[in-house]
Design an enzyme around this catalytic site. Structure first.
Site, PDB file in Angstrom:
ATOM      1  N   TYR A  10      -1.465  -0.627   9.948  1.00  0.00           N
ATOM      2  CA  TYR A  10      -2.041  -1.123   8.044  1.00  0.00           C
ATOM      3  C   TYR A  10      -0.495  -1.036   7.683  1.00  0.00           C
ATOM      4  O   TYR A  10       0.066  -2.176   7.249  1.00  0.00           O
ATOM      5  CB  TYR A  10      -3.163  -0.864   7.919  1.00  0.00           C
ATOM      6  CG  TYR A  10      -3.381  -1.482   6.388  1.00  0.00           C
ATOM      7  CD1 TYR A  10      -3.851  -2.449   6.512  1.00  0.00           C
ATOM      8  CD2 TYR A  10      -2.979  -0.320   5.566  1.00  0.00           C
ATOM      9  CE1 TYR A  10      -3.909  -3.535   4.935  1.00  0.00           C
ATOM     10  CE2 TYR A  10      -3.057  -1.037   3.759  1.00  0.00           C
ATOM     11  CZ  TYR A  10      -3.426  -2.038   4.147  1.00  0.00           C
ATOM     12  OH  TYR A  10      -3.556  -2.327   2.551  1.00  0.00           O
ATOM     13  N   SER A  16       0.821  -1.609  -0.195  1.00  0.00           N
ATOM     14  CA  SER A  16       0.235  -0.304  -0.192  1.00  0.00           C
ATOM     15  C   SER A  16       0.897   1.151   0.279  1.00  0.00           C
ATOM     16  O   SER A  16       2.045   1.312   0.755  1.00  0.00           O
ATOM     17  CB  SER A  16      -0.686  -0.190   1.652  1.00  0.00           C
ATOM     18  OG  SER A  16      -1.709   1.728   1.625  1.00  0.00           O
TER      19      SER A  16
END
Length: 244
Positions: free
Chosen positions: A152, A139
């Protein structure tokens, strides 16, 4: 006659994984659609690929369970004769300021995102035919440092590190190993819990002034796993429309 290439795509029943499975199939790759719980959605992806003239099967696997992942690769070898492409798109996202994050959510997220990526990568290293490709999904928040994405981003930073190590460990087998790190992308996972103002603000951040689509990411993965992209190895490709 050239043997058909075959791919294992985890998280293939929805979102970016679904788009990747369908894009690879459209380019003549046989696909194992990996899923954890969404059996109906995985069957729908298989049906869509078959209706377009492609070959696909669904395989259930918790990516953090090494026995289940091995069985998924067995399905690929039994159905298609081997594995040439592995795309690990399975992921979990729990958003919270670091000070407030429930550690049970932290552990669950890292079990899928870190252990799962490692288990899939380990099986790929053992099973891929020479000349194949691995792509792990990370990401762009690893570099963007958005608030509430601490756990995350940490999990995806781990994915990037292990992926680049694996690229060097597979020297001599002509296997490429890369990371694709999407920016804000219009998937259910990303949109969940965000109001229209937040979505609109995020859409305006890239110079291209929109959210990414699953198809945008799928085409990058298809390039990296195809012959045109085979000179790209050991890289993190931030597919995010130029957001910085």
């Amino acid at each position: 006659m050239t043997e058909q290439r075959a791919a294992v795509v985890t998280g293939g029943s929805r979102g970016i994984g679904r788009a990747i499975a369908q894009e690879l199939a459209s380019r003549g790759v046989a696909v194992v659609v990996g899923y954890q719980g969404a059996a109906d959605a995985a069957a729908e992806v298989v049906g869509t690929i078959a209706a377009a003239g492609g070959r696909a099967v669904a395989a259930q696997a918790d990516v953090a369970d090494e026995t289940a992942v091995a069985a998924m690769f067995d399905t690929a070898e039994r159905s298609f004769g081997g594995v040439d492409i592995v795309v690990n798109s399975a992921g979990r996202m729990a958003l919270s300021p670091i000070a407030e994050l429930d550690l049970a959510d932290f552990d669950a997220q890292h079990r899928t995102n870190v252990r799962g990526a490692f288990v899939v990568a380990r099986e790929a290293a053992r099973r891929l035919r020479d000349g194949g490709s691995v792509v792990n999904l990370s990401s762009s928040v690893v570099g963007l440092q958005f608030p509430a994405y601490g756990a995350y981003a940490a999990s995806k930073g781990a994915v990037e590190a292990m992926t680049l190590v694996l690229a060097r460990e597979l020297r001599g087998r002509r296997i490429t190993v890369n990371v694709v790190a999407p920016g804000p992308t219009a998937t259910d996972l990303f949109l969940r819990g965000k109001d229209d103002d937040t979505i609109g603000r995020l859409a305006q951040q890239p110079p291209l002034e929109r959210l990414g689509t699953p198809e945008d990411i799928a085409r990058v993965v298809a390039f990296l796993t195809g012959p045109e992209g085979h000179w790209v190895n050991g890289q993190v490709v931030r597919a995010n429309g130029g957001i910085i």
